[in-house]
Design a protein around this motif. Structure first.
Motif, PDB file in Angstrom:
ATOM      1  N   GLU A   6       0.858  -1.203  -0.014  1.00  0.00           N
ATOM      2  CA  GLU A   6       0.070  -0.115   0.077  1.00  0.00           C
ATOM      3  C   GLU A   6       0.784   1.397   0.100  1.00  0.00           C
ATOM      4  O   GLU A   6       2.187   1.175   0.543  1.00  0.00           O
ATOM      5  CB  GLU A   6      -0.911  -0.028   1.213  1.00  0.00           C
ATOM      6  CG  GLU A   6      -1.854  -1.004   1.448  1.00  0.00           C
ATOM      7  CD  GLU A   6      -1.178  -2.016   2.329  1.00  0.00           C
ATOM      8  OE1 GLU A   6      -2.047  -2.954   2.901  1.00  0.00           O
ATOM      9  OE2 GLU A   6       0.065  -2.328   2.386  1.00  0.00           O
ATOM     10  N   LEU A  20      -5.371   6.061  -1.931  1.00  0.00           N
ATOM     11  CA  LEU A  20      -4.579   5.309  -1.755  1.00  0.00           C
ATOM     12  C   LEU A  20      -4.260   4.096  -2.748  1.00  0.00           C
ATOM     13  O   LEU A  20      -5.039   3.991  -3.393  1.00  0.00           O
ATOM     14  CB  LEU A  20      -4.982   4.164  -0.494  1.00  0.00           C
ATOM     15  CG  LEU A  20      -5.416   5.028   0.780  1.00  0.00           C
ATOM     16  CD1 LEU A  20      -5.936   4.091   1.932  1.00  0.00           C
ATOM     17  CD2 LEU A  20      -4.133   5.908   1.359  1.00  0.00           C
ATOM     18  N   CYS A  22      -2.739   0.206  -4.034  1.00  0.00           N
ATOM     19  CA  CYS A  22      -2.325  -1.244  -3.308  1.00  0.00           C
ATOM     20  C   CYS A  22      -1.649  -1.889  -4.663  1.00  0.00           C
ATOM     21  O   CYS A  22      -2.460  -2.161  -5.583  1.00  0.00           O
ATOM     22  CB  CYS A  22      -3.181  -1.856  -2.847  1.00  0.00           C
ATOM     23  SG  CYS A  22      -2.983  -3.459  -2.192  1.00  0.00           S
ATOM     24  N   TRP A  36     -10.257  -3.333   0.928  1.00  0.00           N
ATOM     25  CA  TRP A  36      -9.459  -2.596   1.765  1.00  0.00           C
ATOM     26  C   TRP A  36     -10.308  -2.385   3.106  1.00  0.00           C
ATOM     27  O   TRP A  36     -11.671  -2.386   3.372  1.00  0.00           O
ATOM     28  CB  TRP A  36      -9.916  -0.911   1.200  1.00  0.00           C
ATOM     29  CG  TRP A  36      -8.902  -0.447   0.114  1.00  0.00           C
ATOM     30  CD1 TRP A  36      -9.501  -0.495  -1.150  1.00  0.00           C
ATOM     31  CD2 TRP A  36      -7.406  -0.095   0.127  1.00  0.00           C
ATOM     32  NE1 TRP A  36      -8.120  -0.095  -2.029  1.00  0.00           N
ATOM     33  CE2 TRP A  36      -7.147   0.076  -1.235  1.00  0.00           C
ATOM     34  CE3 TRP A  36      -6.681   0.042   1.173  1.00  0.00           C
ATOM     35  CZ2 TRP A  36      -6.044   0.344  -1.526  1.00  0.00           C
ATOM     36  CZ3 TRP A  36      -5.189   0.519   0.787  1.00  0.00           C
ATOM     37  CH2 TRP A  36      -4.841   0.470  -0.405  1.00  0.00           C
ATOM     38  N   TYR A  94      -5.589  -1.090   5.031  1.00  0.00           N
ATOM     39  CA  TYR A  94      -4.731  -2.371   4.609  1.00  0.00           C
ATOM     40  C   TYR A  94      -5.512  -2.883   3.426  1.00  0.00           C
ATOM     41  O   TYR A  94      -6.859  -2.700   3.284  1.00  0.00           O
ATOM     42  CB  TYR A  94      -4.965  -3.459   5.510  1.00  0.00           C
ATOM     43  CG  TYR A  94      -4.198  -3.266   6.965  1.00  0.00           C
ATOM     44  CD1 TYR A  94      -4.953  -2.641   7.874  1.00  0.00           C
ATOM     45  CD2 TYR A  94      -3.112  -3.542   6.930  1.00  0.00           C
ATOM     46  CE1 TYR A  94      -4.309  -2.447   9.213  1.00  0.00           C
ATOM     47  CE2 TYR A  94      -2.397  -3.625   8.121  1.00  0.00           C
ATOM     48  CZ  TYR A  94      -3.045  -2.962   9.464  1.00  0.00           C
ATOM     49  OH  TYR A  94      -2.377  -2.619  10.451  1.00  0.00           O
ATOM     50  N   CYS A  95      -5.097  -3.195   2.414  1.00  0.00           N
ATOM     51  CA  CYS A  95      -5.598  -3.823   1.272  1.00  0.00           C
ATOM     52  C   CYS A  95      -5.284  -5.489   1.524  1.00  0.00           C
ATOM     53  O   CYS A  95      -4.320  -5.754   2.107  1.00  0.00           O
ATOM     54  CB  CYS A  95      -5.003  -3.312  -0.107  1.00  0.00           C
ATOM     55  SG  CYS A  95      -3.373  -3.985  -0.655  1.00  0.00           S
ATOM     56  N   THR A 117      -1.066   1.092   5.474  1.00  0.00           N
ATOM     57  CA  THR A 117      -0.371   2.770   5.268  1.00  0.00           C
ATOM     58  C   THR A 117      -1.332   3.224   6.251  1.00  0.00           C
ATOM     59  O   THR A 117      -2.507   3.352   6.322  1.00  0.00           O
ATOM     60  CB  THR A 117      -0.645   3.097   3.821  1.00  0.00           C
ATOM     61  OG1 THR A 117      -0.064   4.426   3.626  1.00  0.00           O
ATOM     62  CG2 THR A 117      -2.039   3.169   3.440  1.00  0.00           C
TER      63      THR A 117
END
Length: 123
Positions: A6, A20, A22, A36, A94-95, A117
């Motif tokens: 990310e 964002l 990823c 996500w 988070y992905c 991230t």
């Protein structure tokens, strides 16, 4: 093995925007749903959004109309455009890659996760 990385987090004022990204390794990105999630300080990780390999999407209620998830299968990348950010959006984002192509919001439906991230929204 699939690796997810990310990027795009940071500090932004309330009402601002962040995007964002990823990036995923591996040649099978396009056949899986991508999600996500986020984890705020002192809270459990929660679902934010998911996109199927055909680009169907689903969002948690608190981000509907503000966040947009998208994917570029040619670039093996999924995005989260976040607009009208609020202090309560502050979290590590988070992905994750789902186990198949379906739409899921349960974390146990995802088998690969990025490192996260940080997104911080100041009031």
């Amino acid at each position: 093995q699939v690796q997810l990385v990310e990027s795009g987090g940071g500090l932004v004022q309330a009402g601002g925007s962040l995007r964002l990204s990823c990036a995923a390794s591996g040649r099978t990105f396009g056949t899986y749903a991508m999600g996500w999630f986020r984890q705020a300080p002192g809270k459990e990780r929660e679902f934010v959004a998911v996109i199927s390999w055909t680009s169907s999407t689903y969002y948690t209620d608190s981000v509907k109309g503000r966040f947009t998830i998208s994917r570029d299968n040619a670039k093996n990348t999924v995005y989260l455009q976040m607009n009208s950010l609020k202090p309560e959006d502050t979290a590590v984002y988070y992905c994750a890659r789902a186990r198949d192509s379906g739409i899921y919001y349960a974390q146990n439906a995802y088998d690969y996760w990025g490192q996260g991230t940080q997104v911080t929204v100041s009031s």
